[in-house]
Motif scaffolding. Structure first.
Motif, PDB file in Angstrom:
ATOM      1  N   GLY A  30      12.031   0.908  -8.767  1.00  0.00           N
ATOM      2  CA  GLY A  30      12.670   0.841  -7.460  1.00  0.00           C
ATOM      3  C   GLY A  30      12.238   1.906  -6.464  1.00  0.00           C
ATOM      4  N   VAL A  31      11.103   2.527  -6.698  1.00  0.00           N
ATOM      5  CA  VAL A  31      10.587   3.551  -5.790  1.00  0.00           C
ATOM      6  C   VAL A  31       9.345   2.975  -5.097  1.00  0.00           C
ATOM      7  CG1 VAL A  31       9.546   5.857  -5.682  1.00  0.00           C
ATOM      8  CG2 VAL A  31      11.437   5.412  -7.251  1.00  0.00           C
ATOM      9  N   PRO A  32       9.247   3.093  -3.780  1.00  0.00           N
ATOM     10  CA  PRO A  32       8.063   2.556  -3.107  1.00  0.00           C
ATOM     11  C   PRO A  32       6.807   3.338  -3.494  1.00  0.00           C
ATOM     12  CG  PRO A  32       9.453   3.744  -1.543  1.00  0.00           C
ATOM     13  CD  PRO A  32      10.183   3.711  -2.853  1.00  0.00           C
ATOM     14  N   VAL A  33       5.895   2.661  -4.176  1.00  0.00           N
ATOM     15  CA  VAL A  33       4.655   3.273  -4.647  1.00  0.00           C
ATOM     16  C   VAL A  33       3.499   2.410  -4.176  1.00  0.00           C
ATOM     17  CG1 VAL A  33       3.287   3.859  -6.710  1.00  0.00           C
ATOM     18  CG2 VAL A  33       5.756   4.277  -6.695  1.00  0.00           C
ATOM     19  N   ARG A  34       2.419   3.058  -3.791  1.00  0.00           N
ATOM     20  CA  ARG A  34       1.188   2.342  -3.458  1.00  0.00           C
ATOM     21  C   ARG A  34       0.142   2.712  -4.492  1.00  0.00           C
ATOM     22  NH1 ARG A  34       1.348  -0.493   1.019  1.00  0.00           N
ATOM     23  NH2 ARG A  34      -0.907  -0.607   1.290  1.00  0.00           N
ATOM     24  N   ILE A  35      -0.726   1.752  -4.815  1.00  0.00           N
ATOM     25  CA  ILE A  35      -1.826   1.991  -5.746  1.00  0.00           C
ATOM     26  C   ILE A  35      -3.119   1.804  -4.961  1.00  0.00           C
ATOM     27  CG2 ILE A  35      -1.620  -0.392  -6.618  1.00  0.00           C
ATOM     28  CD1 ILE A  35      -2.765   0.679  -9.309  1.00  0.00           C
ATOM     29  N   VAL A  42      -2.588  -0.870  -1.917  1.00  0.00           N
ATOM     30  CA  VAL A  42      -1.636  -1.988  -1.905  1.00  0.00           C
ATOM     31  C   VAL A  42      -0.319  -1.539  -2.526  1.00  0.00           C
ATOM     32  CG1 VAL A  42      -3.483  -3.734  -2.058  1.00  0.00           C
ATOM     33  CG2 VAL A  42      -2.384  -2.898  -4.139  1.00  0.00           C
ATOM     34  N   PRO A  43       0.776  -2.235  -2.226  1.00  0.00           N
ATOM     35  CA  PRO A  43       2.046  -1.897  -2.874  1.00  0.00           C
ATOM     36  C   PRO A  43       1.965  -2.163  -4.383  1.00  0.00           C
ATOM     37  CG  PRO A  43       2.404  -3.352  -0.978  1.00  0.00           C
ATOM     38  CD  PRO A  43       0.928  -3.312  -1.241  1.00  0.00           C
ATOM     39  N   MET A  47       2.097  -8.284  -7.162  1.00  0.00           N
ATOM     40  CA  MET A  47       1.154  -8.792  -8.162  1.00  0.00           C
ATOM     41  C   MET A  47      -0.181  -9.168  -7.504  1.00  0.00           C
ATOM     42  SD  MET A  47       0.847  -9.387 -11.363  1.00  0.00           S
ATOM     43  CE  MET A  47       0.071 -10.393 -12.591  1.00  0.00           C
ATOM     44  N   LEU A  48      -0.124  -9.907  -6.402  1.00  0.00           N
ATOM     45  CA  LEU A  48      -1.365 -10.306  -5.731  1.00  0.00           C
ATOM     46  C   LEU A  48      -2.130  -9.095  -5.221  1.00  0.00           C
ATOM     47  CD1 LEU A  48      -0.328 -13.523  -3.798  1.00  0.00           C
ATOM     48  CD2 LEU A  48      -1.753 -13.340  -5.832  1.00  0.00           C
TER      49      LEU A  48
END
Length: 93
Positions: A30-35, A42-43, A47-48
């Motif tokens: 539940g923490v906003p993470v970007r990869i 992307v978030p 999944m996409l």
């Protein structure tokens, strides 16, 4: 901004099952993470988005978040990516 860099350990990279497990954990935390791979970010809960990175085994990815409680979430996601998720039958379910 908190960030961690990790090498993808899964034999199939961030595709199919490993991507699904990673995204499920990102959502659960539940923490906003970007990869990010290179300049593409992307978030982590998409999944996409994760699949679109094309991260293969050995790819270095960076996880980033500016949320106040980001450190624990980033540590958990890094630990997940550092495992071969294709071989981890215990993670099913």
């Amino acid at each position: 901004m908190a960030q961690r860099t990790v090498t993808v350990a899964s034999a199939s990279g961030l595709h199919a099952r490993p991507a699904k497990l990673f995204v499920q954990e990102a959502v659960r935390l539940g923490v906003p993470v970007r990869i990010r791979v290179g300049e593409k970010s992307v978030p982590a809960n998409s999944m996409l988005g994760v699949l679109s990175l094309g991260a293969t085994q050995g790819t270095e990815v960076t996880l980033e978040s500016d949320a106040p409680d980001a450190d624990a979430a980033l540590d958990a996601l890094v630990a997940l990516l550092a495992q071969d998720l294709d071989a981890e039958e215990a993670l099913d379910g």
